[in-house]
Design an enzyme around this catalytic site. Structure first.
Site, PDB file in Angstrom:
ATOM      1  N   HIS A 262       0.844  -1.190   0.000  1.00  0.00           N
ATOM      2  CA  HIS A 262       0.000   0.000   0.000  1.00  0.00           C
ATOM      3  C   HIS A 262       0.878   1.238   0.000  1.00  0.00           C
ATOM      4  O   HIS A 262       1.954   1.239   0.605  1.00  0.00           O
ATOM      5  CB  HIS A 262      -0.927   0.003   1.232  1.00  0.00           C
ATOM      6  CG  HIS A 262      -2.084   0.930   1.074  1.00  0.00           C
ATOM      7  ND1 HIS A 262      -2.007   2.262   1.413  1.00  0.00           N
ATOM      8  CD2 HIS A 262      -3.333   0.719   0.595  1.00  0.00           C
ATOM      9  CE1 HIS A 262      -3.172   2.824   1.146  1.00  0.00           C
ATOM     10  NE2 HIS A 262      -3.994   1.923   0.645  1.00  0.00           N
ATOM     11  N   ASP A 319      -7.950  -5.195  -0.641  1.00  0.00           N
ATOM     12  CA  ASP A 319      -8.396  -6.060  -1.740  1.00  0.00           C
ATOM     13  C   ASP A 319      -8.078  -7.528  -1.509  1.00  0.00           C
ATOM     14  O   ASP A 319      -8.663  -8.400  -2.169  1.00  0.00           O
ATOM     15  CB  ASP A 319      -7.758  -5.592  -3.053  1.00  0.00           C
ATOM     16  CG  ASP A 319      -8.213  -4.193  -3.402  1.00  0.00           C
ATOM     17  OD1 ASP A 319      -9.431  -3.991  -3.473  1.00  0.00           O
ATOM     18  OD2 ASP A 319      -7.365  -3.302  -3.561  1.00  0.00           O
TER      19      ASP A 319
HETATM   20  N1  COA Z   1       4.309  -7.514  -4.511  1.00  0.00           N
HETATM   21  C1  COA Z   1       5.654  -7.520  -4.585  1.00  0.00           C
HETATM   22  N2  COA Z   1       6.419  -6.425  -4.464  1.00  0.00           N
HETATM   23  C2  COA Z   1       5.784  -5.264  -4.239  1.00  0.00           C
HETATM   24  C3  COA Z   1       4.400  -5.179  -4.118  1.00  0.00           C
HETATM   25  C4  COA Z   1       3.661  -6.372  -4.274  1.00  0.00           C
HETATM   26  N3  COA Z   1       2.318  -6.351  -4.209  1.00  0.00           N
HETATM   27  N4  COA Z   1       4.041  -3.903  -3.892  1.00  0.00           N
HETATM   28  C5  COA Z   1       5.177  -3.205  -3.865  1.00  0.00           C
HETATM   29  N5  COA Z   1       6.239  -4.022  -4.077  1.00  0.00           N
HETATM   30  C6  COA Z   1       7.660  -3.650  -4.126  1.00  0.00           C
HETATM   31  C7  COA Z   1       7.964  -3.029  -5.482  1.00  0.00           C
HETATM   32  O1  COA Z   1       8.355  -4.014  -6.408  1.00  0.00           O
HETATM   33  C8  COA Z   1       9.061  -2.073  -5.127  1.00  0.00           C
HETATM   34  O2  COA Z   1      10.261  -2.799  -4.970  1.00  0.00           O
HETATM   35  P1  COA Z   1      11.673  -2.151  -5.424  1.00  0.00           P
HETATM   36  O3  COA Z   1      11.869  -0.970  -4.521  1.00  0.00           O
HETATM   37  O4  COA Z   1      12.651  -3.262  -5.174  1.00  0.00           O
HETATM   38  O5  COA Z   1      11.527  -1.777  -6.849  1.00  0.00           O
HETATM   39  C9  COA Z   1       8.658  -1.555  -3.743  1.00  0.00           C
HETATM   40  O6  COA Z   1       7.875  -2.618  -3.171  1.00  0.00           O
HETATM   41  C10 COA Z   1       7.835  -0.283  -3.791  1.00  0.00           C
HETATM   42  O7  COA Z   1       6.700  -0.527  -4.639  1.00  0.00           O
HETATM   43  P2  COA Z   1       5.969   0.575  -5.487  1.00  0.00           P
HETATM   44  O8  COA Z   1       5.079  -0.095  -6.473  1.00  0.00           O
HETATM   45  O9  COA Z   1       6.983   1.546  -6.035  1.00  0.00           O
HETATM   46  O10 COA Z   1       5.160   1.303  -4.335  1.00  0.00           O
HETATM   47  P3  COA Z   1       3.906   2.255  -4.527  1.00  0.00           P
HETATM   48  O11 COA Z   1       3.713   2.942  -3.250  1.00  0.00           O
HETATM   49  O12 COA Z   1       4.073   3.072  -5.745  1.00  0.00           O
HETATM   50  O13 COA Z   1       2.725   1.237  -4.843  1.00  0.00           O
HETATM   51  C11 COA Z   1       0.913  -0.210  -4.653  1.00  0.00           C
HETATM   52  C12 COA Z   1       1.718   0.882  -3.961  1.00  0.00           C
HETATM   53  C13 COA Z   1      -0.351  -0.484  -3.845  1.00  0.00           C
HETATM   54  C14 COA Z   1       0.501   0.263  -6.056  1.00  0.00           C
HETATM   55  C15 COA Z   1       1.770  -1.508  -4.741  1.00  0.00           C
HETATM   56  O14 COA Z   1       2.074  -1.982  -3.456  1.00  0.00           O
HETATM   57  C16 COA Z   1       1.096  -2.570  -5.576  1.00  0.00           C
HETATM   58  O15 COA Z   1       1.215  -2.537  -6.799  1.00  0.00           O
HETATM   59  N6  COA Z   1       0.389  -3.529  -4.940  1.00  0.00           N
HETATM   60  C17 COA Z   1      -0.331  -4.555  -5.678  1.00  0.00           C
HETATM   61  C18 COA Z   1      -1.624  -3.976  -6.250  1.00  0.00           C
HETATM   62  C19 COA Z   1      -2.654  -3.758  -5.172  1.00  0.00           C
HETATM   63  O16 COA Z   1      -2.919  -4.622  -4.355  1.00  0.00           O
HETATM   64  N7  COA Z   1      -3.288  -2.571  -5.247  1.00  0.00           N
HETATM   65  C20 COA Z   1      -4.366  -2.219  -4.322  1.00  0.00           C
HETATM   66  C21 COA Z   1      -3.904  -1.191  -3.329  1.00  0.00           C
HETATM   67  S1  COA Z   1      -5.132  -0.903  -2.080  1.00  0.00           S
END
Ligand code: COA
Length: 383
Positions: A262, A319
């Site tokens: 998140h 979710d």
């Molecule tokens: N599974 C594996 N790795 C994850 C992850 C996941 N669900 N979510 C984040 N990470 C990792 C990323 O790969 C990244 O790693 P790195 O620094 O080695 O590149 C790091 O954690 C930061 O992730 P990032 O996507 O840049 O963080 P964000 O704050 O931009 O994204 C979300 C937040 C929610 C978009 C992200 O956690 C995600 O895509 N989750 C899955 C989708 C989801 O469940 N969305 C609903 C949110 S309520």
């Protein structure tokens, strides 16, 4: 004055406004609606009480709740002409595309669409909130080639939704499970879709434009679309004993685990706590433990594998367990995100009302990274 030069990628942790609706504390894993903790609300109030709370400063008393119930009842039916057009939408189109288009269409049949006064916006908030469940159920029925079912007066949003979706009167366990899910999903501060809604209405565009923009943002898999992806993941895993292998493979190949992580919560999402409990209860009462057991195994496997990579702040989000809850309630997977919208419309409309109550155009800046100043070479000389 010099031009601004700093920015935060993805606006992470940027304060983009003030709001008295919802407080999210990402470090402590707390979610508060107008001073009330989400666990307290989930245990002691219904979705309709939350709708009142989000639109007003406090929970309703009995007569205020009855009045809201009457207003929702009086507005649940989608205008006939809008429904006639919705029936002509292309079969097989993505459900969030259908819903976004249907909501946009409703603007044509609302006598208050172009009126941005507070009373008119409150009437539109009631209509949109009352009709969202009717629309989603109707779109799901159309996708199954089954006749649309009309809403019933004197029943809750959760009861009506399940009834209009399945044609069967839901029992108390099912109604309560969906009601709690609706409470938990109702609002979440400046998430991507709510921010999109505020940006749209900040131009003094209308509430339907704001909600349509929000639904476009909600559809994506990084936001509301994640619940669909979680169900696909659970189906692909198929057995709790496969969870470790699936998680290892996903992380090794750089794939994200859906329903995990998140932007704000750096600990367990409080909504996941309630939904995990709800998922287990439904699993036990329905005798179908499969999806809860796989979810629990994936959560444990992900926690272990992510901690080993130094990413122990990535935990289950809203979710993750809503997928197994919705599945056991008989909601078709592709309609999970529209069900999110059945609840979130309450928070979206609350934020739109708040934005328009003290409006300022939302217009940030970008740091230009394009080419330096250059001269246009006429087309004839460009080869
Ligand atoms: N599974 C594996 N790795 C994850 C992850 C996941 N669900 N979510 C984040 N990470 C990792 C990323 O790969 C990244 O790693 P790195 O620094 O080695 O590149 C790091 O954690 C930061 O992730 P990032 O996507 O840049 O963080 P964000 O704050 O931009 O994204 C979300 C937040 C929610 C978009 C992200 O956690 C995600 O895509 N989750 C899955 C989708 C989801 O469940 N969305 C609903 C949110 S309520």
């Amino acid at each position: 004055m010099s031009e601004p030069k700093t920015f935060k990628e993805g606006l992470e942790d940027v304060i983009a406004g003030e709001s008295s609706i919802t407080d999210v504390n990402g470090t402590e894993g707390k979610l508060i609606f107008r001073g009330y903790d989400i666990h307290d609300l989930a245990l002691n109030s219904t979705f309709e009480e939350i709708v009142f709370l989000l639109w007003n400063d406090d929970l309703p008393n009995r007569s205020q709740l009855e009045a809201l119930g009457d207003e929702l009842d009086a507005n649940r039916t989608v205008p006939a002409e809008a429904m006639r057009l919705i029936k002509q939408f292309p079969a097989g189109a993505p459900p969030m595309d259908l819903l976004r288009t249907a909501v946009s269409l409703l603007a044509f049949y609302d006598p208050d669409t172009g009126d941005n006064s507070i009373p008119a916006n409150r009437r539109k908030a009631v209509r949109l909130t009352a009709q969202m469940g009717t629309l989603v159920a109707a779109l799901a029925r159309l996708s199954m080639d089954r006749p649309i079912i009309e809403p019933v007066s004197g029943k809750s949003t959760a009861w009506n939704f399940l009834y209009m979706l399945t044609g069967d009167e839901p029992d108390h366990i099912a109604e309560h499970a969906l009601d709690v899910a609706l409470v938990l999903h109702a609002d979440h501060e400046l998430n991507a879709s709510t921010f999109a809604a505020r940006v749209a209405v900040g131009t003094l565009s209308d509430m339907y434009s704001g909600v349509t923009a929000a639904l476009g943002a909600l559809a994506g898999p990084l936001h509301g679309g994640a619940n669909v992806e979680v169900m696909h993941m659970l189906e692909q895993i198929g057995d709790p004993r496969e969870a470790d292998r699936f998680v290892e493979d996903a992380l090794a190949s750089g794939r994200k685990l859906m329903g995990i992580g998140h932007r704000v919560y750096k600990t367990l999402d409080p909504r996941a706590v309630s939904l995990r409990y709800m998922s287990r209860q439904l699993a036990e009462s329905s005798g179908n433990r499969k999806w809860y057991d796989i979810s629990e195994a994936v959560e444990g496997a992900a926690e272990k594998a992510l901690a080993a990579k130094g990413k122990s702040t990535l935990k289950a989000n809203v979710d993750f367990f809503s997928a197994s809850v919705y599945h056991v309630l008989g909601i078709p997977t592709e309609f999970f995100t529209p069900v999110f919208a059945v609840s979130r419309i309450s928070g979206l409309t609350a934020h739109i009302l708040e934005q328009l109550g003290n409006n300022k155009l939302i217009r940030p800046r970008a740091i230009y990274t394009g080419p330096e100043s250059r001269k246009v070479m006429p087309l004839v000389h460009r080869g």
